[in-house]
Design an enzyme around this catalytic site. Structure first.
Site, mmCIF file in Angstrom:
data_model
loop_
_atom_site.group_PDB
_atom_site.id
_atom_site.type_symbol
_atom_site.label_atom_id
_atom_site.label_comp_id
_atom_site.label_asym_id
_atom_site.label_seq_id
_atom_site.Cartn_x
_atom_site.Cartn_y
_atom_site.Cartn_z
ATOM 1 N N HIS A 199 35.518 40.541 97.859
ATOM 2 C CA HIS A 199 35.578 40.586 96.403
ATOM 3 C C HIS A 199 34.968 39.351 95.753
ATOM 4 O O HIS A 199 34.542 39.393 94.600
ATOM 5 C CB HIS A 199 37.030 40.711 95.918
ATOM 6 N N HIS A 203 37.843 30.276 93.582
ATOM 7 C CA HIS A 203 36.875 31.335 93.837
ATOM 8 C C HIS A 203 36.031 31.545 92.587
ATOM 9 O O HIS A 203 36.264 30.916 91.554
ATOM 10 C CB HIS A 203 37.592 32.628 94.249
ATOM 11 N N HIS A 250 33.436 34.206 89.930
ATOM 12 C CA HIS A 250 33.103 35.514 89.369
ATOM 13 C C HIS A 250 31.775 35.407 88.619
ATOM 14 O O HIS A 250 31.514 34.410 87.948
ATOM 15 C CB HIS A 250 34.179 35.986 88.382
ATOM 16 N N GLU A 307 34.465 36.157 83.586
ATOM 17 C CA GLU A 307 35.483 37.143 83.214
ATOM 18 C C GLU A 307 35.902 36.936 81.764
ATOM 19 O O GLU A 307 35.945 37.885 80.976
ATOM 20 C CB GLU A 307 36.673 37.047 84.168
ATOM 21 N N HIS A 361 37.624 29.935 89.188
ATOM 22 C CA HIS A 361 39.073 29.977 89.019
ATOM 23 C C HIS A 361 39.732 29.119 90.091
ATOM 24 O O HIS A 361 39.589 29.402 91.290
ATOM 25 C CB HIS A 361 39.597 31.415 89.133
ATOM 26 N N THR A 393 43.537 38.408 87.470
ATOM 27 C CA THR A 393 42.441 39.298 87.052
ATOM 28 C C THR A 393 42.026 40.266 88.151
ATOM 29 O O THR A 393 41.042 40.981 88.008
ATOM 30 C CB THR A 393 41.215 38.481 86.606
#
Length: 226
Positions: free
Chosen positions: A66, A91, A93, A97, A110, A177
């Protein structure tokens, strides 16, 4: 986080279906204090500062299917309102987000913390394409291109190098999230962005073209900045 039911970002396991995939994920569709959110109507306040006690860690990185996640060695934490939250992992994204008056950043970091009572506090940092980011590069060099077990690299990193110099942040109460979308998560997303190069963004996007959950309704929540 450990997940037993498969979920993702496209097709039949995309975010709009998370709440239907597993009873444990019900909050993803029924929760009223979900994350991420849009930072548009923000109230400036004098708030207690977040104090960062980050120490160097061995670089332990995993592609969990992910995102790219760095698992942090014990001993690093933040303090907020006299509560200590241990840094567990961080991690990424792409695109971001959280949004800013409806606009996305290119990448969002995050940093996930937890206190002794199991409450999460996530610090977010956003990045826009610009100059190369030297602090990201050791992680990028070790980034596994496919899902698999944790891998170690013979370098040390410090998460403090992934923070802007100014620690003013948007703060609100939300959720994880990703499934199970548990609520009661404290969020502080830095108002000052950092940069990464187009090549660095492309390297991440070649593994995860997009892994961001859509913005969720505020439902009356107040976003503060300080």
């Amino acid at each position: 986080m450990t997940h037993t039911t498969h979920w993702g970002y496209v097709g039949a396991v995309a975010p709009e279906f998370w709440g239907q995939l597993d009873p444990a994920y019900l909050a993803c569709s029924t929760g009223k204090h979900q994350s991420p959110v849009d930072f548009a109507d923000v109230k400036s306040q004098s708030l207690y500062p977040i104090v960062f006690y980050y120490q160097p860690t061995r670089l332990r990185v995993i592609n969990n299917g992910h995102t790219i996640q760095v698992n942090y060695d014990p001993g690093s934490s933040i303090a907020m309102d006299c509560v200590c939250y241990d840094l567990l992992q961080f991690h990424f994204h792409t695109p971001s987000e959280h949004t800013f008056a409806g606009k996305f950043a290119d990448l969002e970091l995050h940093l996930v913390h937890k206190d002794r009572d199991g409450r999460f506090f996530v610090v977010g940092v956003v990045f826009y394409v610009g100059a190369e980011n030297a602090a990201l590069q050791p992680i990028w060099d070790a980034m596994p291109p496919v899902e698999g077990p944790e891998q170690s690299a013979p370098v040390m990193i410090n998460a403090i190098d992934l923070l802007p110099a100014i620690h003013t942040a948007y703060r609100y109460c939300g959720s994880l999230t990703t499934p199970p979308c548990s609520e009661g998560v404290f969020w502080a997303v830095m108002t000052t962005p950092l940069s990464l190069s187009r090549a660095q963004l492309n390297t991440f996007a070649a593994i995860f073209a997009h892994n961001n959950r859509p913005v969720q309704p505020l439902n009356g929540r107040i976003i503060t900045m300080g």
